[in-house]
Design a protein around this motif. Structure first.
Motif, mmCIF file in Angstrom:
data_model
loop_
_atom_site.group_PDB
_atom_site.id
_atom_site.type_symbol
_atom_site.label_atom_id
_atom_site.label_comp_id
_atom_site.label_asym_id
_atom_site.label_seq_id
_atom_site.Cartn_x
_atom_site.Cartn_y
_atom_site.Cartn_z
ATOM 1 N N ASP A 265 0.822 -1.381 -0.006
ATOM 2 C CA ASP A 265 0.113 0.043 -0.002
ATOM 3 C C ASP A 265 0.944 1.015 0.109
ATOM 4 O O ASP A 265 0.330 2.413 -0.350
ATOM 5 C CB ASP A 265 -0.932 0.033 1.072
ATOM 6 C CG ASP A 265 -2.061 -0.946 1.199
ATOM 7 O OD1 ASP A 265 -2.534 -1.462 0.151
ATOM 8 O OD2 ASP A 265 -2.290 -1.701 2.225
ATOM 9 N N LEU A 266 2.103 1.216 0.449
ATOM 10 C CA LEU A 266 2.883 2.346 0.282
ATOM 11 C C LEU A 266 3.458 2.547 -0.921
ATOM 12 O O LEU A 266 3.677 1.750 -1.781
ATOM 13 C CB LEU A 266 3.982 2.207 1.440
ATOM 14 C CG LEU A 266 3.716 2.121 2.871
ATOM 15 C CD1 LEU A 266 4.920 1.866 3.786
ATOM 16 C CD2 LEU A 266 2.913 3.475 3.341
ATOM 17 N N GLN B 185 16.802 5.702 -9.855
ATOM 18 C CA GLN B 185 17.099 5.910 -11.499
ATOM 19 C C GLN B 185 17.964 4.751 -12.037
ATOM 20 O O GLN B 185 17.818 4.414 -12.967
ATOM 21 C CB GLN B 185 17.284 7.140 -11.723
ATOM 22 C CG GLN B 185 17.766 7.573 -13.265
ATOM 23 C CD GLN B 185 18.115 8.990 -13.305
ATOM 24 O OE1 GLN B 185 18.345 9.778 -12.344
ATOM 25 N NE2 GLN B 185 17.971 9.532 -14.679
ATOM 26 N N ARG B 186 18.913 4.735 -11.214
ATOM 27 C CA ARG B 186 20.076 3.625 -11.607
ATOM 28 C C ARG B 186 19.555 2.554 -11.858
ATOM 29 O O ARG B 186 19.923 1.599 -12.651
ATOM 30 C CB ARG B 186 21.195 3.574 -10.499
ATOM 31 C CG ARG B 186 22.356 2.810 -10.843
ATOM 32 C CD ARG B 186 23.405 3.137 -9.794
ATOM 33 N NE ARG B 186 24.599 2.099 -10.163
ATOM 34 C CZ ARG B 186 25.576 1.876 -9.352
ATOM 35 N NH1 ARG B 186 25.625 2.315 -8.142
ATOM 36 N NH2 ARG B 186 26.568 1.108 -9.928
ATOM 37 N N LEU B 187 18.560 1.910 -10.984
ATOM 38 C CA LEU B 187 18.082 0.689 -10.941
ATOM 39 C C LEU B 187 16.836 0.693 -11.791
ATOM 40 O O LEU B 187 15.803 -0.150 -11.951
ATOM 41 C CB LEU B 187 17.623 0.014 -9.632
ATOM 42 C CG LEU B 187 19.047 -0.078 -8.848
ATOM 43 C CD1 LEU B 187 18.505 -0.813 -7.383
ATOM 44 C CD2 LEU B 187 19.987 -1.214 -9.303
ATOM 45 N N GLN B 188 16.626 1.560 -12.782
ATOM 46 C CA GLN B 188 15.368 1.666 -13.912
ATOM 47 C C GLN B 188 14.243 1.734 -12.990
ATOM 48 O O GLN B 188 13.119 0.901 -13.547
ATOM 49 C CB GLN B 188 15.508 0.184 -14.860
ATOM 50 C CG GLN B 188 16.812 0.183 -15.674
ATOM 51 C CD GLN B 188 18.213 -0.357 -15.149
ATOM 52 O OE1 GLN B 188 17.919 -1.340 -14.324
ATOM 53 N NE2 GLN B 188 19.217 0.378 -15.178
ATOM 54 N N LEU B 189 14.048 2.169 -11.947
ATOM 55 C CA LEU B 189 12.787 2.504 -11.178
ATOM 56 C C LEU B 189 12.512 3.945 -11.194
ATOM 57 O O LEU B 189 11.350 4.401 -10.602
ATOM 58 C CB LEU B 189 12.866 1.913 -9.950
ATOM 59 C CG LEU B 189 13.103 0.692 -9.784
ATOM 60 C CD1 LEU B 189 13.342 0.044 -8.497
ATOM 61 C CD2 LEU B 189 11.599 -0.159 -10.242
ATOM 62 N N GLU C 200 4.511 5.381 -7.147
ATOM 63 C CA GLU C 200 3.457 4.443 -7.427
ATOM 64 C C GLU C 200 3.336 3.330 -6.162
ATOM 65 O O GLU C 200 4.425 2.894 -5.620
ATOM 66 C CB GLU C 200 3.728 3.477 -8.534
ATOM 67 C CG GLU C 200 3.517 4.422 -9.975
ATOM 68 C CD GLU C 200 3.718 3.442 -11.010
ATOM 69 O OE1 GLU C 200 3.305 2.290 -11.110
ATOM 70 O OE2 GLU C 200 4.131 3.913 -12.363
ATOM 71 N N PRO C 201 2.191 2.879 -5.904
ATOM 72 C CA PRO C 201 2.239 1.829 -4.658
ATOM 73 C C PRO C 201 3.006 0.679 -5.227
ATOM 74 O O PRO C 201 3.038 0.229 -6.276
ATOM 75 C CB PRO C 201 0.635 1.265 -4.653
ATOM 76 C CG PRO C 201 -0.078 2.720 -5.258
ATOM 77 C CD PRO C 201 0.761 3.073 -6.357
ATOM 78 N N LEU C 202 3.503 0.065 -4.277
ATOM 79 C CA LEU C 202 4.574 -1.185 -4.428
ATOM 80 C C LEU C 202 3.585 -2.191 -5.321
ATOM 81 O O LEU C 202 4.352 -2.864 -6.143
ATOM 82 C CB LEU C 202 5.012 -1.635 -3.321
ATOM 83 C CG LEU C 202 5.996 -3.044 -3.377
ATOM 84 C CD1 LEU C 202 7.239 -2.508 -3.797
ATOM 85 C CD2 LEU C 202 6.226 -3.525 -1.849
ATOM 86 N N GLY D 249 10.140 -8.622 -10.746
ATOM 87 C CA GLY D 249 11.490 -8.026 -10.962
ATOM 88 C C GLY D 249 11.771 -6.728 -10.283
ATOM 89 O O GLY D 249 12.789 -6.245 -9.745
ATOM 90 N N GLN D 250 10.742 -5.773 -10.579
ATOM 91 C CA GLN D 250 10.933 -4.267 -10.140
ATOM 92 C C GLN D 250 11.123 -4.305 -8.569
ATOM 93 O O GLN D 250 11.490 -3.408 -8.022
ATOM 94 C CB GLN D 250 9.630 -3.649 -10.572
ATOM 95 C CG GLN D 250 9.853 -3.264 -12.046
ATOM 96 C CD GLN D 250 8.546 -2.582 -12.624
ATOM 97 O OE1 GLN D 250 7.375 -2.922 -12.202
ATOM 98 N NE2 GLN D 250 8.586 -1.885 -13.730
ATOM 99 N N GLN D 251 10.180 -5.282 -7.916
ATOM 100 C CA GLN D 251 10.193 -5.019 -6.483
ATOM 101 C C GLN D 251 11.782 -5.659 -5.804
ATOM 102 O O GLN D 251 12.078 -5.182 -5.032
ATOM 103 C CB GLN D 251 9.242 -6.058 -5.742
ATOM 104 C CG GLN D 251 7.881 -5.483 -6.057
ATOM 105 C CD GLN D 251 6.594 -6.177 -5.425
ATOM 106 O OE1 GLN D 251 6.913 -6.925 -4.315
ATOM 107 N NE2 GLN D 251 5.422 -6.373 -5.921
#
Length: 225
Positions: free
Chosen positions: A95-96, A123-127, A133-135, A141-143
């Motif tokens: 939810d965070l 940014q370095r990790l392509q996020l 955005e909520p988790l 893979g993004q998590q």
């Protein structure tokens, strides 16, 4: 116990028992500054239990640890303060937002970082662009990349990483390899369980084979398929 000849982690005759079963025993290895130990073994060989034991989440059944030439006591406070642990579970709230999760986890670990630093690592990790955005909207893979961001921002000397590339694509794996190589180049240390060969293109890795250290058929209680 033999005195450590370096200022890293020295493991001697370590044993782990879970649920009344011996998962592994007689385990000895060293993690010197500027080195990586890659842990391999079949499912159930005790890879995850080893990392949990090293970070103080499990008590050893036998054996000793030395950290920076000092014996690690029962609480392991001196060692725990220099560890960044990345397990199977992310330990974050769906939810965070991405940035809120990063702020909170770093605050809990006592490694609070300015938002500018957090955004730079994301940014370095392509996020980049996903900060608000909520988790739960992120892919597996993004998590996983967000978990790696916590490790990078922790400033800890010893990384204990359990299958850090699970769910990552080729770009994510390359980012991980670069981050690990930079950490080691700065004198950091890491113990990594992975089925990938991180020593081929990344930092030189010493391989620790867990097969044969325990009892055949015993399943590691901490393993997640």
């Amino acid at each position: 116990m033999v005195e450590a000849l370096h200022d890293g982690l020295c493991v001697r005759d370590l044993a782990c028992t879970r649920g009344g079963r011996r998962v592994f025993d007689g385990l000895s290895f060293d993690v010197a500054p500027g080195s990586v130990v890659q842990v391999r073994g079949a499912n159930g060989s005790g890879k995850s239990s080893l990392l949990r034991l090293l970070c103080g989440l499990l008590p050893p059944a036998a054996g000793e640890l030395q950290w920076r030439r000092l014996r690690v006591g029962a609480r392991g406070a001196g060692l725990a303060a220099e560890i960044a642990y990345m397990g199977h579970a992310g330990g974050m709230s769906g939810d965070l937002t991405v940035l809120e999760n990063l702020r909170f986890s770093l605050q809990v670990a006592g490694s609070a970082s300015a938002d500018a630093g957090c955004r730079e690592v994301l940014q370095r990790l392509q996020l980049a662009g996903r900060e608000d955005e909520p988790l739960r909207h992120l892919s597996q893979g993004q998590q996983r990349r967000l978990s790696l961001a916590r490790v990078l921002l922790s400033g800890r000397a010893l990384w204990l990483l359990d299958e850090p590339c699970a769910g990552l694509d080729a770009e994510g794996e390359a980012s991980f390899d670069t981050c690990l190589a930079e950490h080691v180049h700065r004198g950091g240390m890491a113990v990594v369980t992975t089925h990938r060969d991180i020593g081929r293109d990344g930092p030189c890795a010493h391989t620790l084979d867990m097969n044969g250290l325990g009892h055949a058929g015993d399943r590691d209680p901490d393993h997640r398929p």
